[in-house]
Design an enzyme around this catalytic site. Structure first.
Site, PDB file in Angstrom:
ATOM      1  N   GLY A   1      27.039  14.309  10.257  1.00  0.00           N
ATOM      2  CA  GLY A   1      26.890  15.710   9.858  1.00  0.00           C
ATOM      3  C   GLY A   1      28.203  16.493   9.886  1.00  0.00           C
ATOM      4  O   GLY A   1      29.206  16.088   9.292  1.00  0.00           O
TER       5      GLY A   1
ATOM      6  N   HIS B   1      14.113  11.757  11.681  1.00  0.00           N
ATOM      7  CA  HIS B   1      14.493  10.745  10.699  1.00  0.00           C
ATOM      8  C   HIS B   1      16.005  10.746  10.519  1.00  0.00           C
ATOM      9  O   HIS B   1      16.533  10.130   9.594  1.00  0.00           O
ATOM     10  CB  HIS B   1      13.808  11.010   9.350  1.00  0.00           C
TER      11      HIS B   1
ATOM     12  N   ASP C   1      15.836  20.221  17.087  1.00  0.00           N
ATOM     13  CA  ASP C   1      16.258  21.021  15.939  1.00  0.00           C
ATOM     14  C   ASP C   1      17.594  21.620  16.320  1.00  0.00           C
ATOM     15  O   ASP C   1      17.762  22.149  17.426  1.00  0.00           O
ATOM     16  CB  ASP C   1      15.248  22.098  15.563  1.00  0.00           C
TER      17      ASP C   1
HETATM   18  P1  IMP Z   1      17.713  19.846  11.526  1.00  0.00           P
HETATM   19  O1  IMP Z   1      17.741  19.911  13.030  1.00  0.00           O
HETATM   20  O2  IMP Z   1      16.965  18.684  11.031  1.00  0.00           O
HETATM   21  O3  IMP Z   1      17.305  21.137  10.923  1.00  0.00           O
HETATM   22  O4  IMP Z   1      19.204  19.580  11.039  1.00  0.00           O
HETATM   23  C1  IMP Z   1      20.308  19.812  11.832  1.00  0.00           C
HETATM   24  C2  IMP Z   1      21.559  19.942  11.006  1.00  0.00           C
HETATM   25  O5  IMP Z   1      22.656  20.208  11.870  1.00  0.00           O
HETATM   26  C3  IMP Z   1      21.913  18.678  10.229  1.00  0.00           C
HETATM   27  O6  IMP Z   1      22.533  19.040   9.045  1.00  0.00           O
HETATM   28  C4  IMP Z   1      22.908  17.990  11.144  1.00  0.00           C
HETATM   29  O7  IMP Z   1      23.811  17.196  10.472  1.00  0.00           O
HETATM   30  C5  IMP Z   1      23.590  19.167  11.836  1.00  0.00           C
HETATM   31  N1  IMP Z   1      23.875  18.771  13.209  1.00  0.00           N
HETATM   32  C6  IMP Z   1      23.057  18.856  14.276  1.00  0.00           C
HETATM   33  N2  IMP Z   1      23.630  18.312  15.352  1.00  0.00           N
HETATM   34  C7  IMP Z   1      24.831  17.866  14.952  1.00  0.00           C
HETATM   35  C8  IMP Z   1      25.864  17.167  15.618  1.00  0.00           C
HETATM   36  O8  IMP Z   1      25.801  16.818  16.795  1.00  0.00           O
HETATM   37  N3  IMP Z   1      26.930  16.883  14.865  1.00  0.00           N
HETATM   38  C9  IMP Z   1      27.039  17.225  13.551  1.00  0.00           C
HETATM   39  N4  IMP Z   1      26.095  17.843  12.872  1.00  0.00           N
HETATM   40  C10 IMP Z   1      24.989  18.163  13.580  1.00  0.00           C
END
Ligand code: IMP
Length: 205
Positions: free
Chosen positions: A163, A18, A78
């Site tokens: 992010g 999402h 993830d």
């Molecule tokens: P999850 O995979 O849903 O647990 O969340 C991944 C977390 O890492 C989120 O807060 C994203 O914003 C951050 N994240 C993952 N990949 C990137 C990226 O390519 N750039 C910036 N933040 C990332």
């Protein structure tokens, strides 16, 4: 005997995320393959709770939830950022560091927390990590891994990406991911590298 790795046989693939930033990047990577892609949000699927303690566990939770709900193969990412001076934190809890009291996401605050907690250390090494899980409705899951090493900077720089992008400079560059157009970020980033494994393992040959 372990099952041989499976290939995707064409047809629809559910992107079990999402997160708009992840979806944008994964769609761009899948486009040249002509795979019909539909996101979990477009299908009205709920976001499962990420109760795992590893990237693999959480990627599998998301991919399996979407695959079993839709009877289609599903791909989930993830990912997170690992700060060497913090012993690899926030790592699997990267998204949690951005959650505010009202449940919304505040990445400026999350990046400020990284800087605050790592401030005293001269060690600026950081890495983004991505685990892609490809799941089928019968419960079979395959994993693909990618990593981008670099260093963190503060204050954050740039408005592109999503992010923690404005915090991170990949090795070999002077720009943060937040200062790069998406095509340049795609050359080194963790998700694109995991996707290259997925391409070779699940789409190739
Ligand atoms: P999850 O995979 O849903 O647990 O969340 C991944 C977390 O890492 C989120 O807060 C994203 O914003 C951050 N994240 C993952 N990949 C990137 C990226 O390519 N750039 C910036 N933040 C990332």
């Amino acid at each position: 005997m372990a099952e041989a790795p499976r290939k995707l046989a064409g047809g629809k693939l559910v992107l079990a995320s999402h997160n708009a930033g992840k979806l944008r990047e994964l769609r761009a990577l899948l486009t040249p393959h002509g795979i019909e892609v539909v996101s979990a949000g477009e299908l009205g699927l709920p976001e499962p709770e990420e109760t795992g303690t590893t990237f693999e566990e959480n990627a599998a939770i998301k991919a399996l939830a979407a695959a079993t709900a839709t009877s289609l193969p599903a791909l989930a990412d993830d990912s997170g950022v690992m700060i060497a001076a913090l012993g690899g934190a926030p790592g699997v809890y990267t998204a949690d560091w951005a959650i505010t009291a009202d449940g919304s996401r505040d990445y400026a605050a999350a990046m400020a927390r990284v800087a605050e907690e790592a401030e005293g250390s001269p060690d600026r090494r950081a890495a983004f990590v991505s685990v892609l899980a490809l799941a089928w409705p019968d419960g079979h899951v395959q994993f693909y891994h990618g990593r981008s090493d670099g260093q963190w900077v503060y204050p954050p720089r740039g408005t592109q990406g999503f992010g923690y992008d404005p915090l991170f400079i990949p090795e070999g560059d002077t720009r943060t991911y937040g200062e790069m157009p998406p095509a340049d970020k795609a050359l080194t980033n963790h998700r694109a590298r995991a996707f290259a494994q997925f391409e070779a393992g699940a789409l190739g040959g």
